[in-house]
Design a protein around this motif. Structure first.
Motif, PDB file in Angstrom:
ATOM      1  N   VAL A  22       0.842  -1.203   0.000  1.00  0.00           N
ATOM      2  CA  VAL A  22       0.000   0.000   0.000  1.00  0.00           C
ATOM      3  C   VAL A  22       0.876   1.253   0.000  1.00  0.00           C
ATOM      4  CG1 VAL A  22      -2.141  -0.978   0.913  1.00  0.00           C
ATOM      5  CG2 VAL A  22      -0.317  -0.308   2.494  1.00  0.00           C
ATOM      6  N   SER A  23       1.962   1.184  -0.773  1.00  0.00           N
ATOM      7  CA  SER A  23       2.839   2.347  -0.934  1.00  0.00           C
ATOM      8  C   SER A  23       2.081   3.553  -1.463  1.00  0.00           C
ATOM      9  CB  SER A  23       3.988   2.018  -1.889  1.00  0.00           C
ATOM     10  OG  SER A  23       4.801   0.988  -1.397  1.00  0.00           O
ATOM     11  N   CYS A  24       0.985   3.298  -2.181  1.00  0.00           N
ATOM     12  CA  CYS A  24       0.161   4.383  -2.725  1.00  0.00           C
ATOM     13  C   CYS A  24      -0.523   5.187  -1.623  1.00  0.00           C
ATOM     14  CB  CYS A  24      -0.886   3.814  -3.661  1.00  0.00           C
ATOM     15  SG  CYS A  24      -2.069   2.747  -2.811  1.00  0.00           S
ATOM     16  N   GLU A  25      -0.506   4.686  -0.416  1.00  0.00           N
ATOM     17  CA  GLU A  25      -1.052   5.400   0.739  1.00  0.00           C
ATOM     18  C   GLU A  25      -0.015   6.465   1.121  1.00  0.00           C
ATOM     19  OE1 GLU A  25      -1.516   3.730   5.077  1.00  0.00           O
ATOM     20  OE2 GLU A  25      -3.000   2.785   3.776  1.00  0.00           O
ATOM     21  N   ARG A  26       0.050   7.506   0.282  1.00  0.00           N
ATOM     22  CA  ARG A  26       1.118   8.491   0.418  1.00  0.00           C
ATOM     23  C   ARG A  26       0.976   9.303   1.697  1.00  0.00           C
ATOM     24  NH1 ARG A  26       4.618   6.389  -1.146  1.00  0.00           N
ATOM     25  NH2 ARG A  26       5.897   8.270  -1.412  1.00  0.00           N
ATOM     26  N   GLN A  27       2.111   9.779   2.184  1.00  0.00           N
ATOM     27  CA  GLN A  27       2.133  10.628   3.369  1.00  0.00           C
ATOM     28  C   GLN A  27       2.302  12.087   2.953  1.00  0.00           C
ATOM     29  OE1 GLN A  27       1.566   8.691   6.214  1.00  0.00           O
ATOM     30  NE2 GLN A  27       1.461   7.250   4.499  1.00  0.00           N
ATOM     31  N   VAL A  28       1.508  12.954   3.547  1.00  0.00           N
ATOM     32  CA  VAL A  28       1.750  14.385   3.458  1.00  0.00           C
ATOM     33  C   VAL A  28       2.357  14.781   4.796  1.00  0.00           C
ATOM     34  CG1 VAL A  28       0.722  16.679   3.245  1.00  0.00           C
ATOM     35  CG2 VAL A  28      -0.128  14.780   1.835  1.00  0.00           C
ATOM     36  N   GLU A  29       3.613  15.181   4.770  1.00  0.00           N
ATOM     37  CA  GLU A  29       4.274  15.578   6.013  1.00  0.00           C
ATOM     38  C   GLU A  29       4.119  17.074   6.225  1.00  0.00           C
ATOM     39  OE1 GLU A  29       8.614  15.338   8.266  1.00  0.00           O
ATOM     40  OE2 GLU A  29       7.910  13.677   7.009  1.00  0.00           O
ATOM     41  N   ILE A  30       3.718  17.428   7.428  1.00  0.00           N
ATOM     42  CA  ILE A  30       3.583  18.823   7.833  1.00  0.00           C
ATOM     43  C   ILE A  30       4.518  19.023   9.017  1.00  0.00           C
ATOM     44  CG2 ILE A  30       2.016  20.604   8.681  1.00  0.00           C
ATOM     45  CD1 ILE A  30      -0.260  19.119   7.284  1.00  0.00           C
ATOM     46  N   LYS A  31       5.522  19.889   8.822  1.00  0.00           N
ATOM     47  CA  LYS A  31       6.592  20.006   9.802  1.00  0.00           C
ATOM     48  C   LYS A  31       6.947  21.466  10.024  1.00  0.00           C
ATOM     49  CE  LYS A  31      11.224  18.148  10.740  1.00  0.00           C
ATOM     50  NZ  LYS A  31      12.315  17.293  10.196  1.00  0.00           N
ATOM     51  N   GLY A  32       7.112  21.854  11.280  1.00  0.00           N
ATOM     52  CA  GLY A  32       7.514  23.212  11.585  1.00  0.00           C
ATOM     53  C   GLY A  32       6.754  23.768  12.771  1.00  0.00           C
ATOM     54  N   PRO A  33       7.079  24.985  13.180  1.00  0.00           N
ATOM     55  CA  PRO A  33       6.445  25.580  14.362  1.00  0.00           C
ATOM     56  C   PRO A  33       4.920  25.652  14.283  1.00  0.00           C
ATOM     57  CG  PRO A  33       8.377  26.844  13.711  1.00  0.00           C
ATOM     58  CD  PRO A  33       8.158  25.837  12.637  1.00  0.00           C
ATOM     59  N   ASP A  34       4.355  25.820  13.083  1.00  0.00           N
ATOM     60  CA  ASP A  34       2.896  25.938  12.930  1.00  0.00           C
ATOM     61  C   ASP A  34       2.258  24.651  12.406  1.00  0.00           C
ATOM     62  OD1 ASP A  34       2.870  28.591  13.805  1.00  0.00           O
ATOM     63  OD2 ASP A  34       3.246  29.372  11.792  1.00  0.00           O
ATOM     64  N   ALA A  35       2.954  23.524  12.550  1.00  0.00           N
ATOM     65  CA  ALA A  35       2.433  22.263  12.010  1.00  0.00           C
ATOM     66  C   ALA A  35       1.100  21.874  12.633  1.00  0.00           C
ATOM     67  CB  ALA A  35       3.460  21.148  12.206  1.00  0.00           C
ATOM     68  N   ALA A  36       0.993  22.008  13.949  1.00  0.00           N
ATOM     69  CA  ALA A  36      -0.262  21.641  14.621  1.00  0.00           C
ATOM     70  C   ALA A  36      -1.399  22.558  14.183  1.00  0.00           C
ATOM     71  CB  ALA A  36      -0.087  21.700  16.136  1.00  0.00           C
ATOM     72  N   ARG A  78       0.290  28.813   2.750  1.00  0.00           N
ATOM     73  CA  ARG A  78       0.650  30.108   2.156  1.00  0.00           C
ATOM     74  C   ARG A  78      -0.403  31.163   2.491  1.00  0.00           C
ATOM     75  NH1 ARG A  78       3.872  31.835  -2.193  1.00  0.00           N
ATOM     76  NH2 ARG A  78       3.870  34.114  -2.133  1.00  0.00           N
ATOM     77  N   GLY A  79      -1.682  30.800   2.367  1.00  0.00           N
ATOM     78  CA  GLY A  79      -2.745  31.756   2.610  1.00  0.00           C
ATOM     79  C   GLY A  79      -2.812  32.238   4.043  1.00  0.00           C
ATOM     80  N   TYR A  80      -2.498  31.348   4.999  1.00  0.00           N
ATOM     81  CA  TYR A  80      -2.512  31.718   6.412  1.00  0.00           C
ATOM     82  C   TYR A  80      -1.136  32.170   6.910  1.00  0.00           C
ATOM     83  CZ  TYR A  80      -7.268  30.004   7.279  1.00  0.00           C
ATOM     84  OH  TYR A  80      -8.632  29.829   7.280  1.00  0.00           O
ATOM     85  N   ASN A  81      -0.161  32.200   6.006  1.00  0.00           N
ATOM     86  CA  ASN A  81       1.198  32.657   6.330  1.00  0.00           C
ATOM     87  C   ASN A  81       1.779  31.866   7.502  1.00  0.00           C
ATOM     88  OD1 ASN A  81       3.495  34.250   5.919  1.00  0.00           O
ATOM     89  ND2 ASN A  81       2.840  35.766   7.441  1.00  0.00           N
ATOM     90  N   LEU A  82       1.714  30.536   7.390  1.00  0.00           N
ATOM     91  CA  LEU A  82       2.160  29.661   8.466  1.00  0.00           C
ATOM     92  C   LEU A  82       3.600  29.213   8.253  1.00  0.00           C
ATOM     93  CD1 LEU A  82      -1.028  27.429   8.835  1.00  0.00           C
ATOM     94  CD2 LEU A  82      -0.374  29.427  10.209  1.00  0.00           C
ATOM     95  N   ASP A  83       4.308  29.046   9.345  1.00  0.00           N
ATOM     96  CA  ASP A  83       5.709  28.636   9.315  1.00  0.00           C
ATOM     97  C   ASP A  83       5.788  27.110   9.330  1.00  0.00           C
ATOM     98  OD1 ASP A  83       8.428  28.388   9.481  1.00  0.00           O
ATOM     99  OD2 ASP A  83       8.629  29.315  11.473  1.00  0.00           O
ATOM    100  N   VAL A  84       5.606  26.507   8.172  1.00  0.00           N
ATOM    101  CA  VAL A  84       5.641  25.050   8.036  1.00  0.00           C
ATOM    102  C   VAL A  84       6.253  24.669   6.700  1.00  0.00           C
ATOM    103  CG1 VAL A  84       3.620  24.556   9.488  1.00  0.00           C
ATOM    104  CG2 VAL A  84       3.309  24.998   7.052  1.00  0.00           C
TER     105      VAL A  84
END
Length: 377
Positions: free
Chosen positions: A67-81, A144-150
């Motif tokens: 199930v490699s097609c079950e791709r991950q979107v990684e969200i990383k950085g101070p505003d990740a949460a 980008r729209g919320y100007n988040l640091d991620v």
């Protein structure tokens, strides 16, 4: 009983470099895969011996799924949460490391964008293990729209699933007995050849099992081969998400049973819509309005009185006795458990009561079916 004509076989899939192979594709093909689909721009097996035989084996033994097609979107950085919470109506404020969260992703109009499993890897790092849609592009736009640091990106991670009632025995042979302690929808780091991998008790079946998130491609075939060797005593086979098991298990498929045109309320996911929580997400106003106005349609099961000897390759219209369209059927199979065609459909409010008769326009003409509960026992 009316005879059912047999449909011609579907065309084969033409491979191109746009459709990505996986680190396990050579093993999948050596095991005799007979059908593929494209999922997140990557190959996903759909049949090995037959849908029916694959189903019976999955329910009785153990399978290894690419199930490699079950791709991950990684969200990383101070505003990740912050970004991860903006995307989902489920309250993640108390999320802890090691937890997996089934979480509807919902846009500003209340439509389902995806329904991933979200893994919290750290306070500033999340994986969204997505169904088939381009979530990463939406996440980048919100950031980008919320100007988040991620940073938002697709990491080199290739999930491998071990599913079926004997999955735990096989996994214990490979990772040791401590894998038995992983609770449902939890993950732990498990060592393999000196490298720690995320191992979760999860998977797209109701038969139980695990998903291993392989982040070193060079270890992929070695892991497959060790699982395969350990599984010989348990009748292991290569497998894949099974159409019959999915529909019988009331597992909705994004892109089929839910889309951006349906809301989490309509999909029966209201327990994940946490409007009372003190959280900020883009769908809040739209979902509050829908809740206040009341639900007008929802996902149901339809049970026919006979098998239809087909799958559902495009939606079928559903009518009442007065020939008024009241919904659409989006998935279905000849159910082995129920001995007749079982389907998933979205139906208008006044027809939700169980045992009501409706009429479905199938490729073979109109057929009667009754509305049944969802999920269905």
């Amino acid at each position: 009983m009316t005879s059912i004509p047999v449909l011609s076989p579907l065309p084969t899939l033409s491979p191109t470099t746009r459709v990505r192979r996986t680190p396990f594709s050579d093993r999948v093909e050596a095991c005799g895969v007979t059908a593929y689909t494209v999922y997140n721009h990557m190959l996903l097996a759909t049949v090995f011996r037959s849908v029916e035989e694959d189903y019976r084996h999955l329910c009785e033994a153990v399978q290894v799924w690419d199930v490699s097609c079950e791709r991950q979107v990684e969200i990383k950085g101070p505003d990740a949460a912050c970004l991860t919470q903006l995307m989902t109506c489920r309250d993640l404020s108390k999320a802890k490391y090691g937890q997996c969260f089934y979480a509807p992703l919902v846009d500003e109009d209340g439509g389902m964008v995806n329904d991933p499993i979200i893994l919290k890897l750290a306070e500033d790092r999340f994986w969204l293990s997505i169904a088939d849609s381009d979530v990463m592009l939406w996440a980048k736009g919100l950031a980008r729209g919320y100007n988040l640091d991620v940073k938002v990106f697709e990491p080199d991670v290739y999930p491998l699933a071990v599913q079926g009632p004997k999955a735990e025995e096989v996994m214990a042979e490979v990772f040791g007995n401590k894998v038995r302690d992983i609770r449902f929808f939890r993950f732990e780091k498990m060592a393999f050849e000196g490298h720690d991998m995320v191992v979760a008790r999860s998977g797209w079946s109701k038969q139980g099992g695990f998903e291993i998130y392989i982040d070193r491609q060079e270890l992929a075939l070695q892991l497959w081969d060790q699982i395969w060797a350990a599984g010989q005593a348990f009748d292991i086979r290569a497998g894949c998400p099974n159409a019959i098991e999915r529909v019988e298990g009331s597992l909705l498929s994004y892109g089929n049973d839910m889309t951006m045109g349906t809301s989490p309320f309509e999909c029966g996911l209201e327990k994940y819509v946490n409007l009372e929580a003190d959280i900020d997400f883009v769908a809040r106003d739209a979902l509050q309005k829908e809740k206040d106005q009341g639900l007008q349609r929802k996902v149901c099961h339809l049970l026919f009185s006979e098998n239809l000897n087909t799958g559902v390759f495009e939606s079928w219209s559903v009518f009442d006795k007065a020939e008024q369209q009241i919904g659409k059927l989006t998935s279905g199979c000849d159910s082995i458990r129920h001995g007749a065609f079982l389907a998933i459909a979205t139906i208008a409010k006044e027809y939700w009561q169980n045992n009501e008769t409706v009429f479905v326009q199938t490729p073979f003409g109109s057929r009667e079916a009754r509305i049944a509960s969802f999920p269905m026992e």
